[in-house]
Design a protein around this motif. Structure first.
Motif, PDB file in Angstrom:
ATOM      1  N   TYR A  38      -0.003   0.706   5.203  1.00 42.22           N
ATOM      2  CA  TYR A  38       0.944   0.013   4.259  1.00 42.22           C
ATOM      3  C   TYR A  38       0.885   0.248   2.881  1.00 42.22           C
ATOM      4  O   TYR A  38      -0.499   0.760   2.442  1.00 42.22           O
ATOM      5  N   ASP A  76      10.342  -2.461   5.688  1.00 39.04           N
ATOM      6  CA  ASP A  76      10.219  -1.922   4.230  1.00 39.04           C
ATOM      7  C   ASP A  76      11.084  -2.843   3.479  1.00 39.04           C
ATOM      8  O   ASP A  76      11.965  -3.347   3.754  1.00 39.04           O
ATOM      9  N   THR A  77      10.734  -2.866   2.071  1.00 39.91           N
ATOM     10  CA  THR A  77      11.380  -3.493   0.891  1.00 39.91           C
ATOM     11  C   THR A  77      11.831  -2.503  -0.160  1.00 39.91           C
ATOM     12  O   THR A  77      10.918  -1.947  -0.506  1.00 39.91           O
ATOM     13  N   GLN A 110       8.333  -0.648  -1.035  1.00 37.01           N
ATOM     14  CA  GLN A 110       6.916  -1.251  -0.285  1.00 37.01           C
ATOM     15  C   GLN A 110       6.933  -1.572   1.054  1.00 37.01           C
ATOM     16  O   GLN A 110       7.625  -2.207   1.702  1.00 37.01           O
ATOM     17  N   PHE A 111       6.218  -0.670   1.810  1.00 37.67           N
ATOM     18  CA  PHE A 111       6.508  -0.337   3.301  1.00 37.67           C
ATOM     19  C   PHE A 111       4.992  -0.744   4.057  1.00 37.67           C
ATOM     20  O   PHE A 111       3.940  -1.029   3.661  1.00 37.67           O
ATOM     21  N   SER A 112       5.309  -1.149   5.708  1.00 38.79           N
ATOM     22  CA  SER A 112       4.241  -1.152   6.383  1.00 38.79           C
ATOM     23  C   SER A 112       4.689  -0.424   7.583  1.00 38.79           C
ATOM     24  O   SER A 112       5.957  -0.862   8.193  1.00 38.79           O
ATOM     25  N   ASN A 150      15.648  -5.620   2.281  1.00 37.95           N
ATOM     26  CA  ASN A 150      14.534  -5.670   3.321  1.00 37.95           C
ATOM     27  C   ASN A 150      14.932  -5.531   4.740  1.00 37.95           C
ATOM     28  O   ASN A 150      16.063  -5.934   5.118  1.00 37.95           O
ATOM     29  N   LYS A 198       2.698  -6.832   7.207  1.00 40.52           N
ATOM     30  CA  LYS A 198       4.288  -6.520   7.703  1.00 40.52           C
ATOM     31  C   LYS A 198       5.109  -7.397   6.630  1.00 40.52           C
ATOM     32  O   LYS A 198       5.994  -6.933   6.576  1.00 40.52           O
ATOM     33  N   THR A 250       6.290  -7.281   3.336  1.00 38.15           N
ATOM     34  CA  THR A 250       6.226  -6.163   2.315  1.00 38.15           C
ATOM     35  C   THR A 250       6.929  -6.675   0.846  1.00 38.15           C
ATOM     36  O   THR A 250       7.164  -5.659   0.261  1.00 38.15           O
TER      37      THR A 250
END
Length: 774
Positions: free
Chosen positions: A392, A485-486, A403-405, A496, A77, A79
Motif C-alpha cells: 500500500y 484505491d482512493t 492512495q491505494f492498497s 473510492n 485496506k 485508503t
C-alpha cells in the motif's frame, strides 16, 4: 513529526458514528505505526497544523503538533481517512472499553446501535454471535485484519480498539460481510516503559484482575505482556458462573525504522457454568394421553413469565470449557514514506468442550407446567492457518493522487466436530418420548424433566454423558487478491473503489460421505465523496458481498450445501448468497473539531437467499431487503463534557421466504429475525474536577424477533437499560472506579433464539476497580 491527540474527533484521520473519547499518541507520515511509539509525553506543543494535515500537506518530521483525532491500528485496506471514507464506521476505543467496564466483545458492542446478539445455535451454542444490520457477523469477525471464525466468547483485556464496519464489505474483507465486519485491534508493543494493573470486586461474586506491562528492550525493540483473570457470576441468574484467564505476550523489533517485525501470542481459557435461557410462552403443543391436566394456553410468543432467577440448568451436568491459542508473525517494510508492504502469518486453534441445558419447548411440556432439560453439546477443534500480504501507499497518475492498497490472502480453515449423547440407565434420553415428553416418573426422578416455575439447579442428574462418536469435519480453502484505491480529483472531490476475487473450496466429511464445492466470488465497491468544507463530507456508495455455502466452516448456524460426492452422486447444490448495499451519508467535525456528527441512509438487498421450497427442498429462491438510517455524535461538547451516542432505524423484511406445504409464502413480507426496528446507545462523561469524573449510559433496544411467524411468533420485548460510572484519581499513579450496570435491575432479554428460548440478561451489577499506572 509527532502528534498528540485530544478527544476523538477526526481532524486528522477521520472517524464515524459511535467513535469514543480517547487520548493516545498518533503519528502522521513516514513509518506511521511504528514511529508513533517514540512520543514523549512531556514535550510541549509547537504548532497546530490540523488543517494542513487534513489536506495532505507535508509537515516537517521534527515538529510536534497538537490535534484532535484518533489513531487506530487500521487495516491498510482503508485508503482514506475515515472522514473521507464512504462507509459507516464506528470505533470503540480502549478508553470507552475501560469507562463502561466492557470486558467482553458482547459488552463492547452494546455501544454501537444496530447490533443485536443471536442466541447460540449450530456450531456456536454459547459463543459470540453478533448481527450487523440484521446479518450474522460471526464469520465476519477479524483480529488484526485476519478472519477469526472459531466459535468463542471473546475477551477485551488485550484489545486496543474495536472497529465496526457497516454495510457490505466483501471488497475489503472477502466472503460474508453482508451487514458489515467487526475488526478487533490488539495491543501492540511501544517504545516506552509502562505498567498498568487493575483489581476489581463486586456483587455476584465478581473478581477480576488485569496486568498490562510494556518494556523497551533496545533502541528499537519492545516487549508487552497482558494478563487477565476473571471469576464472576451473573447477577440474578442462579448458579451461572464464568471463570477465565488469558495471557498475551508480544515482541517487536525495528520500531521507528523502515523494517519491523512483531511476534504475538494469545491464549485464553474459560471454564463456565453457563446461563441456559427462558423458554417462549407459545411452544409446540403435543397433547398428553396420561391424564395430566393442562395448566396454560399459548401466549404471545414472549419468554414465559417466571421469577427473575429461574434457572433450568443442572450444575451436575452443565459446563463449558473452551480455549483459544493464536500465534502471529508480522513483517513490515517501508520502501519510502509513500510505499509500504506488510506480511502477516497466523496459526490459531479454538477448542470447545460444552454440555449445557436448553429449556426445550418443542415437546409441549410447558403447557403442563414442565420443562424438558434437553442436552446441547459440542466437542470441537477448529484451526486456521493464514498468510496475508498488503502492499500500500501513494502514487500520482494523470495528475491525480491515488492512495491505494493491494494484496493477497491464502487461508485454510478446518474444524472437527462431535457431540455428547445423554443416557439414563443405559438408554438414550432421545430414543423415545418418555423423557422428552416428561411422561414418566423416571424423567423426574433423574431430573431430566423439572418444574417450569420452580426448577432446582442443584438437582443431581443421575444419567451419563457419552461421546456420540459420529464426528464430522469441514474445511474451507481460500485464495484471494484485492485492490482498493482512493483518487483525489480535487480537494473537494474524491472517489473510492475496490475489487476482490476470492476462490473458495469447501469440503464436508461425515459418515454419509464426503462432499465439496468450489466458488469464485467477485465483490466490489465504489463511492464518491464531496467535501463542501475542510471539516465535512457527503458521500454516496455502492458495495457488494457474497456468502458461499458453508461460510462458517461448521462453526455457526449455516450448513454446508452439498455438491457431488466421490461416487458422483449429486446432492443439494446451492449458489452463494449475494448482497448489495446502497448508502448515502455525511460526516462533520464541529465545535473547532472537537465533536463529530454523522448520518447515513442505506438499503441492503439480498438474493439467492436459502429457503425451504413448497415441496420441502432447499433452493436459492429467497430474498430480503433491509432499509434503515443511522445518526451519531461523538467527541467533546466542552473541554470537560464528552459524549458518544448513536441511533439506528432498521426495517428488514423477508421478501421471498419460502416455506413448505401450508407454510409456503406465510413469511413473505414479515420482519427478518434479529433486527430491532429502533436501537439507541448513549454514553457521556463529565470531569467535575481534574481528578473526579462521572459518567452514565442509556441503552434502548426495540422488540427483536426470533421468528415473526404469524402463527407461532417468538420474540423478546423492547427494553431500556441505564448504567453509571464514577472514577477518582489520587496519589498520581492510582485510581478508583465504580461501575453500576443495569441500575434499575431491569429484567430484559438480549438474545432471541429462533425457536426454543431467549437469553435473559444479568440483573443489577456493581463493582469497584482499583487501577494503577506507572
Amino acid at each position: 513529526m509527532t502528534v498528540k491527540t485530544k478527544g476523538c474527533v477526526d481532524a486528522v484521520i477521520g472517524m464515524a458514528s459511535g467513535t469514543a473519547i480517547c487520548s493516545v499518541a498518533v503519528m502522521i507520515g513516514a513509518h506511521a505505526a511504528a514511529a508513533a511509539d517514540t512520543l514523549e509525553h512531556d514535550k510541549k506543543k509547537k504548532r497546530h497544523h490540523s488543517a494542513d494535515i487534513e489536506q495532505g500537506k507535508a509537515i516537517p518530521a521534527h515538529e510536534e503538533i497538537d490535534v484532535v483525532g484518533q489513531w487506530q491500528h487500521r487495516s491498510p485496506k482503508f485508503t482514506a481517512p475515515l472522514l473521507d471514507t464512504p462507509k459507516s464506521v464506528s470505533i470503540i476505543s480502549r478508553e470507552l472499553l475501560d469507562q463502561t467496564a466492557s470486558h467482553t466483545l458482547v459488552d463492547a458492542l452494546r455501544n454501537v446501535p444496530g447490533i443485536t446478539l443471536g442466541a447460540g445455535e449450530g456450531g456456536n451454542p454459547v459463543g459470540d454471535r453478533p448481527f450487523l444490520r440484521g446479518f450474522d457477523a460471526q464469520s465476519s469477525t477479524f483480529v488484526d485484519g485476519l478472519r477469526d471464525v472459531g466459535a468463542q466468547s471473546r475477551e477485551t483485556f488485550n484489545v486496543e480498539s474495536v472497529e465496526v464496519i457497516k454495510g457490505d464489505s466483501g471488497a475489503i474483507s472477502g466472503r460474508a460481510g453482508a451487514g458489515g465486519s467487526i475488526v478487533i485491534d490488539s495491543k501492540m508493543p511501544k517504545l516506552k516503559q509502562s505498567i498498568e494493573a487493575s483489581l476489581g470486586f463486586g456483587n455476584a461474586d465478581y473478581k477480576r484482575g488485569t496486568f498490562d506491562g510494556n518494556w523497551r528492550v533496545s533502541d528499537t525493540g519492545a516487549f508487552r505482556l497482558n494478563l487477565m483473570g476473571d471469576d464472576e457470576g451473573k447477577a440474578g441468574r442462579g448458579p451461572s458462573h464464568y471463570r477465565r484467564y488469558g495471557v498475551a505476550p508480544s515482541l517487536s523489533f525495528g520500531l521507528g525504522t523502515p523494517n519491523r517485525i512483531t511476534l504475538m501470542y494469545y491464549h485464553m481459557q474459560n471454564d463456565d457454568l453457563p446461563d441456559v435461557g427462558i423458554p417462549y410462552d407459545n411452544p409446540t403443543f403435543n397433547a398428553r394421553t396420561d391424564g395430566t391436566a393442562r395448566v396454560s394456553v399459548a401466549g404471545s410468543g414472549a419468554p414465559v413469565k417466571v421469577p427473575f432467577n429461574t434457572w433450568y440448568g443442572l450444575e451436575s451436568r452443565d459446563s463449558n470449557q473452551d480455549g483459544i491459542d493464536m500465534g502471529t508473525l508480522r513483517l513490515e517494510h517501508d520502501f519510502s514514506s509513500n510505499l509500504h508492504i506488510r506480511n502477516t502469518t497466523r496459526y490459531s486453534e479454538t477448542t470447545q468442550n460444552d454440555a449445557w441445558t436448553m429449556p426445550d419447548d418443542s415437546q409441549g411440556n410447558i403447557y403442563y407446567g414442565y420443562v424438558y432439560r434437553r442436552l446441547n453439546s459440542r466437542i470441537s477443534t477448529f484451526d486456521t492457518a493464514t498468510n496475508q500480504t498488503d502492499f500500500y501507499g501513494v502514487f500520482h497518475l494523470l495528475g491525480f493522487r491515488n492512495q491505494f492498497s493491494t494484496g493477497t490472502e491464502f487461508t485454510r480453515e478446518q474444524g472437527k466436530n462431535d457431540t455428547y449423547t445423554a443416557y439414563v440407565n443405559g438408554v438414550s434420553v432421545t430414543s423415545g418420548t418418555n423423557f422428552t415428553h416428561c411422561a414418566t416418573a423416571l424423567a423426574f426422578s433423574t431430573h431430566t424433566c423439572t418444574s417450569l416455575t420452580n426448577p432446582n439447579g442443584n438437582d443431581l442428574w443421575t444419567g451419563q454423558l457419552r461421546r456420540t462418536g459420529n464426528p464430522n469435519s469441514t474445511r474451507m480453502d481460500t485464495k484471494a487478491v484485492y485492490f482498493t484505491d482512493t483518487i483525489t480529483f480535487m480537494p473537494q472531490l474524491l472517489a473510492n473503489f475496490g475489487v476482490r476475487l476470492d476462490n473458495v473450496q469447501s469440503t464436508y466429511r461425515a459418515s454419509t460421505g464426503e462432499y465439496g464445492r468450489g466458488d469464485n466470488l467477485f465483490t466490489y465497491q465504489g463511492g464518491l465523496v464531496y467535501k463542501p468544507a475542510r471539516n465535512g463530507s457527503i458521500y454516496a456508495s455502492y458495495a457488494t458481498s457474497a456468502i458461499p455455502p458453508g461460510n462458517s466452516v461448521g462453526q455457526g448456524s449455516d450448513d454446508i450445501s452439498l455438491g457431488a460426492d466421490r461416487s458422483g452422486n449429486v446432492g443439494n447444490v446451492l449458489k452463494p448468497e449475494k448482497d448489495r448495499t446502497i448508502e448515502v451519508g455525511t460526516k462533520w467535525n464541529v465545535l473547532h473539531d472537537r465533536l463529530t456528527l454523522t448520518g447515513a441512509l442505506f438499503q441492503i438487498d439480498t438474493t439467492n437467499f436459502k429457503i425451504t421450497t413448497a415441496t420441502g427442498g432447499i433452493s436459492n429462491g429467497g430474498s430480503k431487503r433491509t432499509r434503515g438510517g443511522e445518526v451519531g455524535v461523538s467527541g467533546n461538547i466542552t473541554r470537560d463534557w464528552a459524549i458518544t451516542a448513536g441511533y439506528s432505524y432498521l426495517d428488514a423484511r423477508l421478501v421471498q421466504a419460502g416455506g413448505s406445504g401450508s407454510a409456503a409464502g406465510v413469511m413473505n413480507g414479515r420482519r427478518a429475525p434479529n433486527v430491532p426496528e429502533h436501537s439507541l446507545s448513549i454514553w457521556t462523561t463529565y470531569n467535575i474536577t481534574p481528578a473526579f469524573k462521572v459518567g452514565g449510559g442509556a441503552y434502548y433496544m426495540g422488540k427483536v424477533y426470533g421468528t415473526d411467524s404469524p402463527t407461532v411468533p417468538k420474540f423478546v420485548p423492547s427494553y431500556w437499560r441505564f448504567d453509571f460510572m464514577a472514577s477518582y484519581h489520587f496519589m498520581k499513579h492510582y485510581g478508583l472506579q465504580l461501575n453500576i450496570q443495569n441500575i434499575a435491575n431491569k429484567r430484559y432479554f438480549n438474545q432471541a433464539y429462533t425457536t426454543h428460548y431467549a437469553m435473559q440478561a444479568a440483573g443489577r451489577t456493581a463493582y469497584v476497580t482499583l487501577n494503577a499506572h506507572f
